[in-house]
Scaffold this motif. Sequence first.
Motif, PDB file in Angstrom:
ATOM      1  N   LEU A  51       0.927  -1.230   0.076  1.00 41.82           N
ATOM      2  CA  LEU A  51       0.071  -0.043  -0.045  1.00 41.82           C
ATOM      3  C   LEU A  51       0.873   1.339   0.051  1.00 41.82           C
ATOM      4  N   GLU A  85      -6.999  -0.114  -6.858  1.00 42.85           N
ATOM      5  CA  GLU A  85      -7.920   0.819  -7.257  1.00 42.85           C
ATOM      6  C   GLU A  85      -7.667   2.089  -6.497  1.00 42.85           C
ATOM      7  N   LEU A 105     -13.185  -3.341  -6.459  1.00 49.09           N
ATOM      8  CA  LEU A 105     -12.970  -3.943  -5.208  1.00 49.09           C
ATOM      9  C   LEU A 105     -13.839  -3.324  -4.039  1.00 49.09           C
ATOM     10  N   PRO A 109     -16.023   4.597  -2.033  1.00 47.50           N
ATOM     11  CA  PRO A 109     -15.552   4.630  -0.621  1.00 47.50           C
ATOM     12  C   PRO A 109     -16.886   5.554   0.179  1.00 47.50           C
ATOM     13  N   GLU A 113     -14.677   5.052   5.746  1.00 43.45           N
ATOM     14  CA  GLU A 113     -13.579   4.508   5.132  1.00 43.45           C
ATOM     15  C   GLU A 113     -12.354   5.556   4.913  1.00 43.45           C
ATOM     16  N   PRO A 118      -5.592   2.567   7.849  1.00 37.17           N
ATOM     17  CA  PRO A 118      -5.362   1.112   7.012  1.00 37.17           C
ATOM     18  C   PRO A 118      -5.429  -0.002   7.784  1.00 37.17           C
ATOM     19  N   LEU A 133      -7.982  -7.069   1.708  1.00 36.91           N
ATOM     20  CA  LEU A 133      -8.063  -6.054   1.166  1.00 36.91           C
ATOM     21  C   LEU A 133      -7.705  -4.866   2.019  1.00 36.91           C
ATOM     22  N   SER A 135      -7.315  -0.307   2.694  1.00 36.23           N
ATOM     23  CA  SER A 135      -7.397   0.766   2.008  1.00 36.23           C
ATOM     24  C   SER A 135      -6.939   2.233   2.906  1.00 36.23           C
ATOM     25  N   ARG A 148      -6.847   1.773  -2.647  1.00 36.65           N
ATOM     26  CA  ARG A 148      -7.302   0.170  -2.225  1.00 36.65           C
ATOM     27  C   ARG A 148      -6.278  -0.740  -3.053  1.00 36.65           C
ATOM     28  N   ALA A 150      -5.356  -4.854  -2.783  1.00 35.07           N
ATOM     29  CA  ALA A 150      -5.825  -6.442  -2.454  1.00 35.07           C
ATOM     30  C   ALA A 150      -4.965  -7.350  -2.850  1.00 35.07           C
TER      31      ALA A 150
END
Length: 477
Positions: A51, A85, A105, A109, A113, A118, A133, A135, A148, A150
């Motif tokens: 991430l 994403e 995914l 949002p 979120e 995260p 996943l 985000s 995002r 995953a």
Amino acid sequence: MRLRPRSVRSRLTLWYVLVLAGLLALYAGVASLFLFLSLREDFDQNLLEDLETVEGMLAKEPNGGVSLHSSHPDAAEPRIGHFIEVWSPEGSLFYRSAALQGQPLGRPPSADERLRDPTPSTARLPNGTRIRLVSGVYYIEDQRVVLRVAYSQEALWRELGEFGEVLLLGFPIAVLLAGFGGYALARKALSPIDSMAVQAKKISADKLGDRLSIENPEDELGKLGTVFNAMLGRLQAAFDQLRRFTADASHELRTPLTAIRSVGEVALQDQRSPAEYRDVIGSMLEEVDRLTRLVESLLALSRADAGHVQLQREDISLVRLAKEASSVVEVLAEEKQQHVDIDGDANLVVSVDRLILRQAIVNLLDNAIKYSPPGSHILARIQSGGDKQLFLDVIDQGPGIPSEHQPHVFDRFYRVDKARTREWGGAGLGLSITRWAVEAHGGDITLKSEEGQGSTFRVSLPLAKGSSASSSKGESQ
């Protein structure tokens, strides 16, 4: 239908297999859970790192969109190996990796979120692929975006499935081997019992002297064999005592019967005067009286052994009870010009069966009178022994009892020497009855004697509740 195995060996094996199967199943479950959590932790750690990596690769386009730092954006994704994403906070899609094939995914949002840190979570793609996943909200220059990333978890679940197949394949094999091993161990462990059972079958009433062989007296089976051998020893002693008792009783019963028969046969051989017939009848009645006392003693002992004697307890002064017993044997003492004294505190009260304990005292006084010389003095002394006990000492001036005979004087039909024969009127049961009577009341009887110094029989009895040497509840002399 009988489901429970008949033999202990089979039951031990079954329990061993069931317990081991349960432990293996528990171990397999814990191991699978540990493996799953460990793999997922690695997933989550790599996911969070990726991430941050992807966040550094994002760049803002002149048209307001977002792209990765690559002329071919998807070229970096195999290295990252995941789904990506990028969304605007308002829910506009900026970027979606080609590996997703147009699948989102999750939903656009949400407000929560955009605010939370995260944190990896589990989800599914529309085609059913299980993913992990994560985000986060980041800034690209002055623009805020929701990123995002995953991982597909199919490889993880495939590893878990293969691990489970190995466990399922090895589980029955392990249980089967454990069953054979458990049966062999149970057979080996229980073999001493089989040996003892074979030996025990050969022991009969004629072979009570045989004993079980014990390999290791320190283990549980050795202790069982030791206890069984001790029981055989007690049974042998009881059988020997019963045989001696039967032989002695037969002898004692046969003697007066033989005397009666002999006197009667002699009297019938010649014509005799009425006075001579009266002497014969008198002799026969003496033997009948001796026989009656013997039968009564045997009956009392048999009832005592069978536990059929019920004590009728009452509180009574032991001094008074001793005086009652003294009055019973007073005639015997007068015939030998002996004097019987009762000395003690009349306030010492016991809770006893009056008739049974009085007979015990009568036996002790009768024994003292028989074996003390004419004109001697016999003392029955009652005194406090402390600890809620009192003592009754019967002291005579007889010849005393040798030390080697003292442990046996309370045995049935036991006589010390020639002086203690049936000419004195005894059958060797009086002291046995006395010991039973005393022990039935929770007491104890002991002997202290030296040759030429007389004998002292001490009876120890518990005081009645509330009684003491200074109590006024006792009866006066």
